[in-house]
Design a protein around this motif. Structure first.
Motif, PDB file in Angstrom:
ATOM      1  N   PHE A  24       0.827  -1.211   0.000  1.00 15.00           N
ATOM      2  CA  PHE A  24       0.000   0.000   0.000  1.00 15.00           C
ATOM      3  C   PHE A  24       0.861   1.261   0.000  1.00 15.00           C
ATOM      4  O   PHE A  24       0.523   2.237  -0.671  1.00 15.00           O
ATOM      5  N   ASN A  25       1.953   1.244   0.721  1.00 11.54           N
ATOM      6  CA  ASN A  25       2.855   2.394   0.703  1.00 11.54           C
ATOM      7  C   ASN A  25       3.456   2.592  -0.682  1.00 11.54           C
ATOM      8  O   ASN A  25       3.619   3.727  -1.141  1.00 11.54           O
ATOM      9  N   SER A  26       3.776   1.494  -1.359  1.00 11.19           N
ATOM     10  CA  SER A  26       4.305   1.589  -2.727  1.00 11.19           C
ATOM     11  C   SER A  26       3.272   2.187  -3.662  1.00 11.19           C
ATOM     12  O   SER A  26       3.600   3.006  -4.527  1.00 11.19           O
ATOM     13  N   LEU A  27       2.012   1.782  -3.513  1.00 12.10           N
ATOM     14  CA  LEU A  27       0.951   2.351  -4.351  1.00 12.10           C
ATOM     15  C   LEU A  27       0.857   3.861  -4.162  1.00 12.10           C
ATOM     16  O   LEU A  27       0.598   4.599  -5.113  1.00 12.10           O
ATOM     17  N   LYS A  28       1.063   4.312  -2.948  1.00  6.17           N
ATOM     18  CA  LYS A  28       0.964   5.745  -2.657  1.00  6.17           C
ATOM     19  C   LYS A  28       2.153   6.543  -3.174  1.00  6.17           C
ATOM     20  O   LYS A  28       2.010   7.706  -3.524  1.00  6.17           O
ATOM     21  N   THR A  29       3.324   5.931  -3.208  1.00 12.13           N
ATOM     22  CA  THR A  29       4.531   6.722  -3.461  1.00 12.13           C
ATOM     23  C   THR A  29       5.272   6.402  -4.753  1.00 12.13           C
ATOM     24  O   THR A  29       6.005   7.239  -5.261  1.00 12.13           O
ATOM     25  N   TYR A  30       5.113   5.216  -5.303  1.00 11.23           N
ATOM     26  CA  TYR A  30       5.883   4.796  -6.470  1.00 11.23           C
ATOM     27  C   TYR A  30       5.378   5.496  -7.727  1.00 11.23           C
ATOM     28  O   TYR A  30       4.177   5.672  -7.914  1.00 11.23           O
ATOM     29  N   ASP A  31       6.274   5.907  -8.608  1.00 11.25           N
ATOM     30  CA  ASP A  31       5.909   6.499  -9.891  1.00 11.25           C
ATOM     31  C   ASP A  31       5.763   5.375 -10.918  1.00 11.25           C
ATOM     32  O   ASP A  31       6.746   4.956 -11.526  1.00 11.25           O
ATOM     33  N   PHE A  32       4.542   4.895 -11.080  1.00 11.33           N
ATOM     34  CA  PHE A  32       4.270   3.792 -12.001  1.00 11.33           C
ATOM     35  C   PHE A  32       4.299   4.261 -13.443  1.00 11.33           C
ATOM     36  O   PHE A  32       3.916   5.384 -13.759  1.00 11.33           O
ATOM     37  N   THR A  33       4.727   3.370 -14.334  1.00  7.21           N
ATOM     38  CA  THR A  33       4.659   3.648 -15.767  1.00  7.21           C
ATOM     39  C   THR A  33       3.224   3.422 -16.228  1.00  7.21           C
ATOM     40  O   THR A  33       2.422   2.806 -15.520  1.00  7.21           O
ATOM     41  N   GLU A  34       2.920   3.884 -17.422  1.00  7.86           N
ATOM     42  CA  GLU A  34       1.577   3.671 -17.988  1.00  7.86           C
ATOM     43  C   GLU A  34       1.268   2.181 -18.073  1.00  7.86           C
ATOM     44  O   GLU A  34       0.156   1.740 -17.775  1.00  7.86           O
ATOM     45  N   ALA A  35       2.259   1.395 -18.492  1.00  3.22           N
ATOM     46  CA  ALA A  35       2.061  -0.056 -18.619  1.00  3.22           C
ATOM     47  C   ALA A  35       1.786  -0.694 -17.259  1.00  3.22           C
ATOM     48  O   ALA A  35       0.932  -1.580 -17.140  1.00  3.22           O
ATOM     49  N   GLU A  36       2.493  -0.253 -16.236  1.00  4.18           N
ATOM     50  CA  GLU A  36       2.289  -0.810 -14.895  1.00  4.18           C
ATOM     51  C   GLU A  36       0.904  -0.461 -14.353  1.00  4.18           C
ATOM     52  O   GLU A  36       0.238  -1.302 -13.745  1.00  4.18           O
ATOM     53  N   ILE A  37       0.473   0.760 -14.604  1.00  6.95           N
ATOM     54  CA  ILE A  37      -0.869   1.160 -14.175  1.00  6.95           C
ATOM     55  C   ILE A  37      -1.908   0.303 -14.887  1.00  6.95           C
ATOM     56  O   ILE A  37      -2.867  -0.170 -14.279  1.00  6.95           O
ATOM     57  N   GLY A  38      -1.697   0.073 -16.171  1.00  3.10           N
ATOM     58  CA  GLY A  38      -2.600  -0.790 -16.929  1.00  3.10           C
ATOM     59  C   GLY A  38      -2.662  -2.199 -16.361  1.00  3.10           C
ATOM     60  O   GLY A  38      -3.733  -2.810 -16.277  1.00  3.10           O
ATOM     61  N   LYS A  39      -1.506  -2.729 -15.959  1.00  5.70           N
ATOM     62  CA  LYS A  39      -1.465  -4.074 -15.365  1.00  5.70           C
ATOM     63  C   LYS A  39      -2.224  -4.122 -14.038  1.00  5.70           C
ATOM     64  O   LYS A  39      -2.944  -5.083 -13.767  1.00  5.70           O
ATOM     65  N   ILE A  40      -2.056  -3.091 -13.224  1.00  6.96           N
ATOM     66  CA  ILE A  40      -2.753  -3.038 -11.936  1.00  6.96           C
ATOM     67  C   ILE A  40      -4.262  -3.037 -12.164  1.00  6.96           C
ATOM     68  O   ILE A  40      -5.004  -3.798 -11.533  1.00  6.96           O
ATOM     69  N   ILE A  41      -4.716  -2.197 -13.081  1.00 12.15           N
ATOM     70  CA  ILE A  41      -6.145  -2.118 -13.383  1.00 12.15           C
ATOM     71  C   ILE A  41      -6.652  -3.452 -13.929  1.00 12.15           C
ATOM     72  O   ILE A  41      -7.714  -3.944 -13.528  1.00 12.15           O
ATOM     73  N   LEU A  51     -15.169  -2.932 -11.395  1.00 13.55           N
ATOM     74  CA  LEU A  51     -15.833  -3.177 -12.671  1.00 13.55           C
ATOM     75  C   LEU A  51     -15.137  -2.418 -13.796  1.00 13.55           C
ATOM     76  O   LEU A  51     -15.011  -2.904 -14.900  1.00 13.55           O
ATOM     77  N   SER A  52     -14.723  -1.204 -13.476  1.00 18.01           N
ATOM     78  CA  SER A  52     -14.034  -0.397 -14.466  1.00 18.01           C
ATOM     79  C   SER A  52     -13.143   0.607 -13.737  1.00 18.01           C
ATOM     80  O   SER A  52     -13.282   0.813 -12.538  1.00 18.01           O
TER      81      SER A  52
END
Length: 150
Positions: A24-41, A51-52
Motif C-alpha cells: 500500500f505504501n508503494s501504491l501511494k509513493t511509487y511512480d508507475f509507468t503507464e504499462a504498470e498502471i494498466g497491469k494493476i487495473i 468493474l471499471s
C-alpha cells in the motif's frame, strides 16, 4: 502449534501484514509507468475487485454528454468523416435519428458520467427495460447502436 503473542502463526500473520503495508505504501509513493498502471487495473478487473477504472486525460475520461452529441453531429463528427473516407458514408438523417435516440435513451441515464465508467451490464439493463422491449427489434438495435457504435 500456536502460541499467543509470539508463536509460529503470529510470525506468519505479521509478515503478511508487513508485506501488505509495504504494498500500500508503494501504491501511494511509487511512480508507475503507464504499462504498470494498466497491469494493476487489469488485475483488479480480473479479480473482480473493480468493474471499471477511468484514468484522467484518456478517451475513457470524456463525459458521455460531451461525446455522444458530437459523435452524432453530422457536420462535426470525426466518425462521420472517417466513415466517408473508408467508403461507408453515413447520412445526415441517420445521424439525426441516432442523436434523437441518444437524447431519449442514453443521456438521461448517463449525463455527467465518463465513457469508461459505463458497464455493459448498465447498457443491457437499459435495453432490457420493458418499454424498450415493446419496440420493434430494428428500433432496439438502433438504440443499442447509438451508444455501442456497432
Amino acid at each position: 502449534m500456536s502460541l499467543e503473542g509470539g508463536g509460529i502463526n503470529s510470525v506468519k500473520t505479521s509478515s503478511v501484514n508487513v508485506d501488505r503495508l509495504s504494498f500500500f505504501n508503494s501504491l501511494k509513493t511509487y511512480d508507475f509507468t503507464e504499462a504498470e498502471i494498466g497491469k494493476i487495473i487489469k488485475i483488479l478487473k480480473e479479480r473482480k475487485f473493480i468493474l471499471s477504472a477511468v484514468r484522467p486525460n484518456t478517451k475513457e475520461s470524456i463525459l458521455v454528454d460531451e461525446f455522444l452529441p458530437l459523435f452524432w453531429n453530422f457536420e462535426k463528427s470525426p466518425f462521420v468523416k472517417e466513415r466517408e473516407v473508408d467508403g461507408f458514408p453515413v447520412s445526415a438523417s441517420y445521424c439525426a435519428t441516432m442523436f434523437g435516440r441518444v437524447n431519449k435513451y442514453w443521456l438521461p441515464k448517463f449525463t455527467g458520467r465518463t465513457l469508461g465508467s459505463i458497464t455493459s451490464d448498465e447498457i443491457k439493463e437499459i435495453l432490457g427495460d420493458e418499454k424498450i422491449q415493446k419496440l420493434a427489434a430494428k428500433t432496439i438495435n438502433g438504440i443499442a447502436d447509438a451508444i455501442t457504435f456497432r
